[in-house]
Write an enzyme that holds these catalytic residues in place. Structure first.
Site, PDB file in Angstrom:
ATOM      1  N   ASP A  35      -2.003  -0.880  -0.292  1.00  0.00           N
ATOM      2  CA  ASP A  35      -0.841  -0.218  -0.911  1.00  0.00           C
ATOM      3  C   ASP A  35      -0.625   1.173  -0.318  1.00  0.00           C
ATOM      4  OD1 ASP A  35       1.422  -0.155  -2.541  1.00  0.00           O
ATOM      5  OD2 ASP A  35       0.367   0.797  -4.203  1.00  0.00           O
TER       6      ASP A  35
ATOM      7  N   HIS B 160       3.045   0.346   3.227  1.00  0.00           N
ATOM      8  CA  HIS B 160       4.416   0.816   3.445  1.00  0.00           C
ATOM      9  C   HIS B 160       4.443   1.829   4.586  1.00  0.00           C
ATOM     10  CE1 HIS B 160       5.141  -0.795  -0.625  1.00  0.00           C
ATOM     11  NE2 HIS B 160       4.068  -0.119  -0.992  1.00  0.00           N
TER      12      HIS B 160
ATOM     13  N   HIS C 294      -0.025  -6.712  -6.908  1.00  0.00           N
ATOM     14  CA  HIS C 294      -0.923  -5.799  -7.615  1.00  0.00           C
ATOM     15  C   HIS C 294      -1.467  -6.353  -8.931  1.00  0.00           C
ATOM     16  CE1 HIS C 294       0.497  -3.150  -4.573  1.00  0.00           C
ATOM     17  NE2 HIS C 294       1.584  -2.740  -5.186  1.00  0.00           N
TER      18      HIS C 294
END
Length: 290
Positions: free
Chosen positions: A244, A29, A177
């Site tokens: 992540d 992100h 995930h």
């Protein structure tokens, strides 16, 4: 949450793993900077800035040459920060957007033209649910027209029920995930068995990311490795890996990304599986154009 919430590990350790050329981080992100990309009112979490420059430096450190940036809920449906990061490394950085299911066709076409390959929907208690599973299946027919797929972030207790509905989607469905399983519950737990059952349908793919979230033991997350490795060995052509980064909403603060990269050698010890996980699967599925 406070805007001072830590966003990333300030000094990740070097990894002992040498990744293949064109390795891809398929899940990370960018946040802000809020001076240019402010958060909308009422968002569930407001992390500190984690801008593209820090992400690029992390990838360069580990030899990660390709990336799929996933739009974060803190920016809502404004995908601008993600798109700017993608544009800074054109062809090598692609995206997964957040959009409402009534989004205009022109917007979907524009996102696709700029390298967005899919749309993410959340079914997690701490995140806003954008639509029902049934509505998402209907929406998938519109996504298919633009070569996009569905990406689903869902709580483990919802894997079986929600997955059964999403099996009717018109596009591939990527599960985030490892289905957010809890490693402490063991390999025979119902959510992981449901995930394995779901993966028998070739429409589904899964990210073997989130070991730091699945682990009940903490660093170096040994208890999460068998789950990821089993997925890689059983479905070698439908698995992806991701950092992540910068690890939003993770209890205990952001992990050392060097430790997470080290886990790749244990998740995919077979060289053919490693190359499929890090290079071939992302290349084929996300259609990198560099």
């Amino acid at each position: 949450m406070s805007q001072s919430q830590p966003s990333y590990h300030p000094a990740p350790s070097a990894s002992s793993v040498t990744l293949p050329r064109l390795s891809c981080d398929t899940h990370c992100h960018v946040f802000g900077p809020q001076s240019r990309f402010p958060y909308p009112e009422g968002v569930a979490f407001r992390p500190a800035d984690a801008p593209k420059e820090r992400l690029f430096a992390l990838h360069d450190m580990f030899g990660i040459e390709r990336c799929v940036i996933v739009q974060s809920g803190c920016h809502g449906y404004d995908n601008s920060a993600m798109l700017e990061a993608m544009a800074a490394r054109p062809g090598r950085y692609l995206g997964i957007a957040l959009v409402p299911i009534d989004v205009a066709d022109a917007t979907l076409a524009d996102l696709a033209a700029h390298g967005v390959r899919g749309v993410r929907f959340n079914f997690m208690p701490h995140l806003e649910v954008g639509a029902s599973a049934q509505d998402i299946v209907a929406f998938s027919h519109r996504l298919a027209d633009y070569g996009m797929h569905l990406q689903i972030h869902l709580a483990p207790q919802l894997i079986a029920e929600t997955g059964a509905i999403l099996a009717a989607a018109a596009t591939p469905v990527v599960i985030d995930h490892m289905g957010r399983i809890d490693a402490a519950a063991g390999p025979d737990q119902e959510p992981f068995c449901a995930l394995m059952d779901l993966m028998e349908n070739e429409k589904f793919l899964v990210k073997v990311s989130g070991s730091e979230r699945a682990s009940a033991r903490g660093v170096p997350y040994d208890d999460a490795v068998p789950f990821a490795r089993r997925l890689v060995e059983t479905y070698p052509d439908r698995v992806f890996w991701g950092t992540d980064w910068p690890h939003p909403n993770l209890a205990g603060g952001p992990p050392d990304d060097g430790v997470l990269v080290d886990l790749i050698a244990r998740i995919a010890p077979d060289p053919a599986h490693l190359r499929a996980l890090m290079v071939d699967n992302p290349q084929r599925f996300y259609r990198f154009e560099d």
